[in-house]
Scaffold this active site. Structure first.
Site, PDB file in Angstrom:
ATOM      1  CD  GLN A   1       5.996  15.551  33.875  1.00 37.33           C
ATOM      2  OE1 GLN A   1       5.778  15.351  32.673  1.00 37.33           O
ATOM      3  NE2 GLN A   1       6.865  16.455  34.286  1.00 37.33           N
TER       4      GLN A   1
ATOM      5  CE1 TYR B   1       8.564  29.042  36.677  1.00 34.42           C
ATOM      6  CE2 TYR B   1      10.656  28.235  37.535  1.00 34.42           C
ATOM      7  CZ  TYR B   1       9.927  29.217  36.876  1.00 34.42           C
ATOM      8  OH  TYR B   1      10.560  30.350  36.430  1.00 34.42           O
TER       9      TYR B   1
ATOM     10  CD  GLU C   1       2.983  26.069  39.749  1.00 39.04           C
ATOM     11  OE1 GLU C   1       2.568  26.769  38.798  1.00 39.04           O
ATOM     12  OE2 GLU C   1       3.936  25.274  39.655  1.00 39.04           O
TER      13      GLU C   1
ATOM     14  CG  ASP D   1       9.652  20.668  36.058  1.00 41.54           C
ATOM     15  OD1 ASP D   1       9.900  20.908  34.865  1.00 41.54           O
ATOM     16  OD2 ASP D   1       8.943  19.709  36.422  1.00 41.54           O
TER      17      ASP D   1
ATOM     18  CB  CYS E   1       9.208  20.053  29.544  1.00 43.40           C
ATOM     19  SG  CYS E   1       8.422  21.656  29.660  1.00 43.40           S
TER      20      CYS E   1
END
Length: 356
Positions: free
Chosen positions: A186, A215, A236, A286, A313
């Site tokens: 982030q 993720y 991931e 995510d 997002c």
């Protein structure tokens, strides 16, 4: 309706064309006014797209400006003329601008001209403790117009460690996590505590729950929330981030499992362990801004998790995804937007869903 249209309805004179090169169209507003704009815009977006539920108030960022721990500058070198994006940003720390200025002055010197001709991006990544501790080079023979967190070269990249540590570190109070310099993290580090707190409240893990973290990157949610669960599985697509997650699990003496792979419908159906009958599973996903691959939501719904936290997002991805979840038997229970991108027309939103 797109979220940026809802923003435009709240800000007189706003147009996408009038947005700055750095996408800082709301940065000139007082932050209290910006939050009011975003609260009204997310509600309008929800109403016009006829989505279930009512969004909570946007969780404010502790740092509304100068918060970006990652920044970038495009470099264009033409014969005898170095073109370098030196535009200052209200959302980047002043220390970043000082580093860019120092590098520009170096690159225009004759001794560094060969390097200047070879560059296409300069990227700064770090924390709020400003000290240059490492330098790395990435050789991209495709001369991509994108930098690492936007789009990666299809042929991969050659990594050169010039000096300093190969990995970065994120402190989470009682422990810290390592992550690769090429991996996602982030950019608004000041909001990570609020992001974790919101996800923890909405997912509400217990010692009976199997926690699937999709993720997962280098394991931020896995390690921050996993202590409350029966077990943890993180997934991931990017190998280096998963390697860091595994190393963190070993260092922290956690039995969490992490696997790498492209998260598509076939992967979910064939590579993930099957749910244990009679034992509850909770899922946090995510995905990147573009959203999940086709079929992923269907494959996850077929696992029949009792609760799902879907982190968005990209706000415009929400309507289609929620309608898909609802089609497969899930109901929206709570919507929590967070301002991870102050000064821009974007939000991060966690939607909690449960089986009907």
């Amino acid at each position: 309706m797109f979220f940026e249209q809802a923003i435009a309805h709240q800000v007189p004179g706003y147009t996408r064309e009038a947005d700055s090169a750095h996408g800082e169209s709301l940065a000139m507003l007082d932050y209290k006014d910006e939050l009011r704009v975003k609260d009204a815009a997310i509600q309008e977006f929800w109403d016009i797209n006829r989505l279930a539920g009512t969004p909570q108030k946007v969780i404010a960022s502790p740092l509304p400006r100068a918060y970006r721990t990652t920044s970038k500058r495009r470099v264009y070198m033409q014969p005898g003329n170095l073109q370098f994006d030196r535009q200052e940003s209200m959302l980047e720390p002043e220390e970043h601008n000082k580093i860019y200025d120092f590098l520009f002055e170096k690159l225009i010197q004759p001794a560094y001209k060969p390097l200047a001709y070879a560059l296409n991006w300069i990227i700064i990544r770090g924390t709020y403790h400003f000290k240059v501790t490492a330098a790395h080079a990435y050789v991209d023979t495709t001369e991509s117009d994108y930098y690492l967190e936007s789009k990666r070269p299809t042929e991969g990249l050659n990594f050169k460690q010039l000096y300093g540590p190969r990995e970065m570190s994120l402190g989470l109070g009682k422990f810290s996590l390592r992550y690769p310099v090429t991996g996602f993290s982030q950019i608004n580090e000041s909001q990570i505590h609020n992001l974790i707190k919101a996800a923890s409240r909405l997912l509400s893990l217990s010692k009976e729950d199997h926690f699937l973290d999709l993720y997962c990157g280098y394991g931020l949610f896995s390690f921050a929330l996993g202590e409350a669960a029966k077990d943890v599985l993180g997934v991931e697509w990017e190998g280096p981030s998963i390697d860091c997650a595994k190393a963190s699990a070993k260092h922290l003496k956690k039995s969490y499992r992490f696997i790498a792979g492209k998260i598509d419908e076939m992967f979910v159906q064939t590579r993930l362990p099957r749910p244990i009958p009679g034992e509850p599973e909770k899922i946090l996903l995510d995905p990147p801004r573009k959203g999940c691959e086709p079929g992923v939501i269907h494959a996850l719904a077929m696992r029949k998790p009792i609760r799902v936290c879907h982190v968005f997002c990209g706000t415009d991805e929400i309507p289609a995804s929620l309608k898909e979840w609802e089609r497969y038997g899930y109901r929206v229970r709570e919507i929590q937007p967070l301002d991870l991108f102050p000064g821009t027309p974007h939000l991060e939103t966690i939607v909690m869903l449960e089986r009907k």
